[in-house]
Scaffold this motif. Sequence first.
Motif, PDB file in Angstrom:
ATOM      1  N   ALA A  16       0.761  -1.272   0.244  1.00  0.00           N
ATOM      2  CA  ALA A  16       0.095  -0.084  -0.157  1.00  0.00           C
ATOM      3  C   ALA A  16       0.912   1.178  -0.113  1.00  0.00           C
ATOM      4  CB  ALA A  16      -0.865   0.128   1.232  1.00  0.00           C
ATOM      5  N   TYR A  17       1.989   1.194   0.535  1.00  0.00           N
ATOM      6  CA  TYR A  17       2.765   2.443   0.708  1.00  0.00           C
ATOM      7  C   TYR A  17       3.594   2.677  -0.535  1.00  0.00           C
ATOM      8  CZ  TYR A  17       6.105   5.749   2.484  1.00  0.00           C
ATOM      9  OH  TYR A  17       6.996   6.981   2.784  1.00  0.00           O
ATOM     10  N   THR A  18       4.003   1.558  -1.317  1.00  0.00           N
ATOM     11  CA  THR A  18       4.562   1.984  -2.699  1.00  0.00           C
ATOM     12  C   THR A  18       3.672   2.183  -3.616  1.00  0.00           C
ATOM     13  OG1 THR A  18       4.707  -0.736  -3.252  1.00  0.00           O
ATOM     14  CG2 THR A  18       6.631   0.268  -2.151  1.00  0.00           C
ATOM     15  N   VAL A  38      15.545   4.555  -3.196  1.00  0.00           N
ATOM     16  CA  VAL A  38      14.677   3.765  -2.648  1.00  0.00           C
ATOM     17  C   VAL A  38      13.362   3.867  -2.872  1.00  0.00           C
ATOM     18  CG1 VAL A  38      16.007   2.257  -1.222  1.00  0.00           C
ATOM     19  CG2 VAL A  38      14.468   3.925  -0.305  1.00  0.00           C
ATOM     20  N   PHE A  39      12.759   5.104  -2.557  1.00  0.00           N
ATOM     21  CA  PHE A  39      11.529   5.627  -2.926  1.00  0.00           C
ATOM     22  C   PHE A  39      11.292   6.390  -4.321  1.00  0.00           C
ATOM     23  CE2 PHE A  39      12.886   9.444  -0.584  1.00  0.00           C
ATOM     24  CZ  PHE A  39      12.273  10.604  -1.302  1.00  0.00           C
ATOM     25  N   LEU A  40      12.441   6.920  -4.614  1.00  0.00           N
ATOM     26  CA  LEU A  40      12.122   7.516  -5.957  1.00  0.00           C
ATOM     27  C   LEU A  40      11.970   6.721  -7.137  1.00  0.00           C
ATOM     28  CD1 LEU A  40      14.843  10.530  -5.784  1.00  0.00           C
ATOM     29  CD2 LEU A  40      12.527  10.796  -5.834  1.00  0.00           C
ATOM     30  N   ARG A  41      12.458   5.228  -6.870  1.00  0.00           N
ATOM     31  CA  ARG A  41      12.225   4.315  -7.784  1.00  0.00           C
ATOM     32  C   ARG A  41      10.591   3.919  -8.209  1.00  0.00           C
ATOM     33  NH1 ARG A  41      13.178  -0.510  -7.415  1.00  0.00           N
ATOM     34  NH2 ARG A  41      13.687  -0.723  -9.674  1.00  0.00           N
ATOM     35  N   HIS A  42       9.756   4.419  -6.998  1.00  0.00           N
ATOM     36  CA  HIS A  42       8.502   4.015  -7.108  1.00  0.00           C
ATOM     37  C   HIS A  42       7.757   5.397  -7.604  1.00  0.00           C
ATOM     38  CE1 HIS A  42       8.621   0.211  -5.091  1.00  0.00           C
ATOM     39  NE2 HIS A  42       9.433   0.660  -4.141  1.00  0.00           N
ATOM     40  N   MET A  43       8.283   6.464  -7.117  1.00  0.00           N
ATOM     41  CA  MET A  43       7.836   7.819  -7.378  1.00  0.00           C
ATOM     42  C   MET A  43       7.983   7.979  -8.994  1.00  0.00           C
ATOM     43  SD  MET A  43       8.049  10.301  -4.234  1.00  0.00           S
ATOM     44  CE  MET A  43       7.193  11.567  -4.884  1.00  0.00           C
ATOM     45  N   TYR A  44       9.251   8.190  -9.387  1.00  0.00           N
ATOM     46  CA  TYR A  44       9.668   8.333 -10.555  1.00  0.00           C
ATOM     47  C   TYR A  44      10.675   7.351 -11.270  1.00  0.00           C
ATOM     48  CZ  TYR A  44       7.879  12.878  -8.962  1.00  0.00           C
ATOM     49  OH  TYR A  44       7.063  13.705  -8.696  1.00  0.00           O
ATOM     50  N   PRO A  45       9.901   6.181 -11.725  1.00  0.00           N
ATOM     51  CA  PRO A  45      10.670   5.274 -12.269  1.00  0.00           C
ATOM     52  C   PRO A  45      11.765   5.228 -13.287  1.00  0.00           C
ATOM     53  CG  PRO A  45       8.572   4.585 -12.723  1.00  0.00           C
ATOM     54  CD  PRO A  45       8.635   5.845 -11.752  1.00  0.00           C
ATOM     55  N   GLU A  46      11.660   6.267 -14.056  1.00  0.00           N
ATOM     56  CA  GLU A  46      12.214   6.382 -15.388  1.00  0.00           C
ATOM     57  C   GLU A  46      13.521   7.362 -14.967  1.00  0.00           C
ATOM     58  OE1 GLU A  46      11.480   5.280 -18.219  1.00  0.00           O
ATOM     59  OE2 GLU A  46       9.646   4.458 -17.418  1.00  0.00           O
ATOM     60  N   ALA A  47      13.613   7.776 -13.740  1.00  0.00           N
ATOM     61  CA  ALA A  47      14.813   8.561 -13.070  1.00  0.00           C
ATOM     62  C   ALA A  47      15.360   9.253 -14.366  1.00  0.00           C
ATOM     63  CB  ALA A  47      16.334   7.478 -13.091  1.00  0.00           C
TER      64      ALA A  47
END
Length: 255
Positions: free
Chosen positions: A20-22, A113-122
């Motif tokens: 739920a958090y991711t 670790v959380f930016l991978r979920h927010m903005y996966p394209e980096a």
Amino acid sequence: MIPSLFICHGSPLLALDNSAYTQFLTETGERFKPKAIVMFSAHWEQKITTISFVEGTLQTIYDFGGFPDDLYQLTYPAQGSPELAERLEERFRLHGIESRRDYSRGLDHGSWVFLRHMYPEADIPIVSVSVNPFLTPREQLDIGLALKGLGEEDILVIGSGTTVHNFNEIKFNQPYPEQWAVEFDDWIEDKIVNRDMEALLQYEQMAPHARRAVPRAEHFVPLFHAYGSSYGAEKPKSIFKGYQFGTFSHICFEM
């Protein structure tokens, strides 16, 4: 206009989680599309405020040990932005805040670790700024205030840490939160949502269970940086509330 965010980065395993958090993190990334990100991570400590001036791809830092091998194969190849870093440097100078440059700092796990979920394209440039847990709460707020208004330019300021962070209080197999941790977060949430800054600045003396929740301030102070950078904007709000290991808070704020 983009608000500032306080995000709880949790365990490094968050990078591999599906929860739920991711899902919340993914949805938050879909809500906000910044041109650049300014990141205050609890895992970069310096006595003097230090700004990353990296040009090109930022190194993914594995500042942890004993985790599954898969975690060390992940990368987050975002780009730095010396141009934005120089603007932050000037902001701090105008506010009487001493700063230094760092030309090699990558992204520690308090960021990627959380930016991978927010903005996966980096694909969003990132400038990291260090924290100093030994400054007073008001000095922490002043660092954030120096960056006030960046959201009006669609630059996202993120304070990455957590409100309740005490390794001695971890309950690994406990699926529900400890009451004292909830009471601390409830107090913090009330002061932020109602903009009771004077009380928040005295959280060490006024908040219930403050010493238990914050035995060391490095994970808490990014909250002040995020809050200060948006101070005077729309009413802040809590946008997620949850716990891991009984006490580790995942409360997040939009400010």
